[in-house]
Design an enzyme around this catalytic site. Sequence first.
Site, short mmCIF file in Angstrom:
data_model
loop_
_atom_site.label_atom_id
_atom_site.label_comp_id
_atom_site.label_asym_id
_atom_site.label_seq_id
_atom_site.Cartn_x
_atom_site.Cartn_y
_atom_site.Cartn_z
N THR A 15 0.88 -1.33 -0.05
CA THR A 15 -0.10 0.05 0.16
C THR A 15 0.73 1.48 -0.19
OG1 THR A 15 -1.63 -1.22 1.40
CG2 THR A 15 -1.80 0.98 1.11
N VAL A 134 4.05 7.60 12.45
CA VAL A 134 3.06 8.22 13.34
C VAL A 134 2.17 9.09 12.58
CG1 VAL A 134 2.34 9.28 15.68
CG2 VAL A 134 4.60 7.75 15.35
N GLY A 136 0.53 9.04 9.71
CA GLY A 136 0.57 8.97 8.22
C GLY A 136 0.94 10.17 7.74
N ASP A 203 -2.41 -0.49 18.11
CA ASP A 203 -1.59 0.49 17.32
C ASP A 203 -1.37 1.90 17.72
OD1 ASP A 203 -1.55 1.13 14.04
OD2 ASP A 203 -2.65 2.78 15.08
N LYS A 207 2.15 3.89 18.52
CA LYS A 207 2.32 5.34 18.27
C LYS A 207 2.38 6.33 19.40
CE LYS A 207 -0.74 4.92 13.96
NZ LYS A 207 -1.81 4.72 13.38
N1 LIG Z 1 -1.04 1.35 4.86
C1 LIG Z 1 -1.09 2.46 5.63
O1 LIG Z 1 -1.99 3.39 5.57
C2 LIG Z 1 0.27 2.98 6.61
C3 LIG Z 1 0.00 4.05 7.17
C4 LIG Z 1 1.09 4.46 7.91
C5 LIG Z 1 2.32 3.44 8.19
N2 LIG Z 1 2.16 2.26 7.75
C6 LIG Z 1 3.21 1.45 7.80
O2 LIG Z 1 3.89 1.20 6.59
C7 LIG Z 1 4.58 -0.12 6.45
C8 LIG Z 1 4.07 -0.54 5.39
O3 LIG Z 1 2.57 -0.61 5.29
P1 LIG Z 1 1.78 -1.27 4.01
O4 LIG Z 1 0.34 -0.92 4.32
O5 LIG Z 1 2.09 -0.76 2.76
O6 LIG Z 1 1.98 -2.94 4.09
P2 LIG Z 1 1.58 -3.90 2.85
O7 LIG Z 1 0.71 -3.33 1.81
O8 LIG Z 1 1.16 -5.18 3.53
O9 LIG Z 1 2.98 -4.07 2.18
C9 LIG Z 1 4.12 -4.77 2.49
C10 LIG Z 1 5.14 -4.71 1.77
O10 LIG Z 1 6.18 -5.25 2.09
C11 LIG Z 1 6.77 -6.39 1.65
N3 LIG Z 1 7.50 -7.21 2.75
C12 LIG Z 1 6.80 -7.79 3.99
N4 LIG Z 1 7.66 -8.60 4.58
C13 LIG Z 1 8.81 -8.54 3.91
C14 LIG Z 1 9.96 -9.21 3.91
N5 LIG Z 1 10.18 -9.87 5.42
N6 LIG Z 1 11.06 -9.05 3.05
C15 LIG Z 1 10.33 -8.50 1.78
N7 LIG Z 1 9.42 -7.87 1.73
C16 LIG Z 1 8.64 -7.91 2.59
C17 LIG Z 1 5.50 -7.07 0.99
O11 LIG Z 1 6.07 -7.99 -0.05
P3 LIG Z 1 5.09 -8.64 -1.04
O12 LIG Z 1 4.41 -7.58 -1.70
O13 LIG Z 1 5.75 -9.53 -2.01
O14 LIG Z 1 4.08 -9.49 -0.26
C18 LIG Z 1 4.78 -5.90 0.50
O15 LIG Z 1 5.18 -5.32 -0.85
C19 LIG Z 1 4.02 -0.77 7.90
O16 LIG Z 1 4.88 -0.55 8.73
C20 LIG Z 1 2.85 -0.02 8.28
O17 LIG Z 1 2.56 0.09 9.64
C21 LIG Z 1 1.19 1.97 6.80
#
Ligand SMILES: NC(=O)c1ccc[n+]([C@@H]2O[C@H](COP(=O)([O-])OP(=O)(O)OC[C@H]3O[C@@H](n4cnc5c(N)ncnc54)[C@H](OP(=O)(O)O)[C@@H]3O)[C@@H](O)[C@H]2O)c1
Length: 430
Positions: A15, A134, A136, A203, A207
Site C-alpha cells: 500500500t 505516526v 501517516g 496500534d 504510536k
Molecule cells: N497502509 C497504511 O495506511 C500505513 C500508514 C502508516 C504507516 N504504515 C506502515 O507502513 C508499513 C507498510 O504498510 P503497508 O500497508 O504498505 O503494508 P503492505 O501493503 O502489507 O505491504 C508490505 C510490503 O512489504 C513487503 N514485505 C513484507 N515483509 C517482507 C519481508 N520480510 N521481506 C521483504 N519484503 C517484505 C511485501 O512484499 P510482497 O508484496 O511481496 O508481499 C509488501 O510489498 C508498515 O510498517 C505500516 O505500519 C502503513
Amino acid sequence: MSARPLNVGLIGLGTVGSQVAERMLSWGPQLSRRAGVELCLKRVLVRDVAKRRTVEVSSDLLTADPADILGDQSIEVLIEVAGGDEPIRSYVEQAIRAGKHVITANKVVMAKHGPELLDLAAEKNVDVYFEAAVGGGIPLISAFRTDLQANRIERVSAVINGTTNYVLGRMASAGLPMADAVREAQDAGYAEADPTDDIGGFDATYKLAILASIAYEIKVRPDEIFREGIEGIEPVDFRYARELGYAIKLIAHTQRHPGRVEARVHPAMIPLDHPLARVEGAENAVFVEGDLVGQVLLVGQGAGGRPTASAVVGDLIDLARSIRRGVQSRPSFSFDDRIGVVPIGEVKTRAYYRMLADDRPGVVAAVGQVFAEEGVSISSFIQKDAWSHDQTAELVVTTHPSLDASLQRARERMAQLEAVRSVSSFLRVF
Ligand SMILES: NC(=O)c1ccc[n+]([C@@H]2O[C@H](COP(=O)([O-])OP(=O)(O)OC[C@H]3O[C@@H](n4cnc5c(N)ncnc54)[C@H](OP(=O)(O)O)[C@@H]3O)[C@@H](O)[C@H]2O)c1
C-alpha cells in the site's frame, strides 16, 4: 545539483511502498530539484517478485534477496515500508551498521526498538527518519524534531487510530452495534480483516510510545503504556454521552508529572467543544501543549498509501539535502533512562459508569455509599427505566477526578451489590 545520484533501496511495495515508488518514478525531476540531487530508486525488496503490482516497476529492480540492498555499498538510503518486527528490525539495524541512512514507516519497530536504533544511528553518524510511523501524512515528528524544540512539552493528546475513530463515529451517528460498524469499516477499506490491532488499542499504543519518547526524550515502551480497547462500548453509551455533552473517542494521552510521565490509551468521553471531539472518520489529530508555544493542533489523514508516501518522500528530500550539504541536519535524540511511567492506578481522572440495577428503594443509596467509601465524589446521576416490566433501572453516574485505583475498586464493589445486575460500561472522562 550534485553530479552523483543518491541511490535508494526500498523494502516493501504494498500500500505505502507502491505509492513511494510511484512518486519517485513519475515525479523524479521535481523531487530531484527539491533535493538538489538526483534520486535514483536502485532496488526494491519484496517477498514475492512474481506478484502483480499496482505500480509499474521494472522487473530488474525487484529482488527477494535482502543482501541486494543491505550489501550494496552504492545504496546510501534504505526506505523501509514493509512493516512488522522481525526480520525487518534486523534489516534496519544492518543498514545502519553498514552506514546507510534509514527512512521507515514502521511504528512497531520504532515503538519497540526506536531509542536503540537512534542511538546506533548517532554512533554511526547516519540519520533515521520516521515521520510516516505516526499519523501517516501529518507532519508530526518533524514538528517535534525542529519546530517545537524550544519547548518543554507538557502533554500530548491524540486521536491517532483512524479505524477506531471511523467505527466509533458510525456507532454515534447511525446507532450501529460495534460488529456492524467494524464490518462497514472493513468494506470501506479502513479496517484490516483482523482488526484486533486497531480495536484493541495496540496500534495507538505503538504510536503513543513513539510520540511520548520524542516529546520527553525518554524511553517509553509500548508495554509500559496502559491500554484498553473500544470493545466494551455499546450504542446506548453514545446516547448518554451526548446527553451529558460528550463524544466518545479512543484517546492516546501522555502528560508530564514531576519526575515521571503519564501514558495511556483507552476510550474516553471528551467534551463536545474539545478539538479532539470533532475529529471525524479516518482522520487523525494530535493536540500538543508546550510551555512556550501553548496549544497546537495537528490534523490530517493518518493513514493510506498516498498520505503516508507523502511523509516518506518528504523525509527522503530532507535527508538528501542534508547528505548533499554533508551535514547531519537533524538533532539526534538523547533518551533519559531515569524517568518512568506513572502506573494507571495513580492517575487522577473522571469516570462514567452505566449499570443495570433493580428499580427499588435503597439502590441509589447503596451505590452512593460505595462511592463515598472509596472517596469518589459524584458529579452527575441519571436514572432511567430500562425494562419497566421487570423493574430494571439503568443508572448512569459520572464522577469528579479521583485516583483510577479508587474508580476501579468502586466499579468492582458495585458489581457485587445485590441490587446491581451489571456494571455494563466504564469510561474515563477527559
Ligand atoms: N497502509 C497504511 O495506511 C500505513 C500508514 C502508516 C504507516 N504504515 C506502515 O507502513 C508499513 C507498510 O504498510 P503497508 O500497508 O504498505 O503494508 P503492505 O501493503 O502489507 O505491504 C508490505 C510490503 O512489504 C513487503 N514485505 C513484507 N515483509 C517482507 C519481508 N520480510 N521481506 C521483504 N519484503 C517484505 C511485501 O512484499 P510482497 O508484496 O511481496 O508481499 C509488501 O510489498 C508498515 O510498517 C505500516 O505500519 C502503513
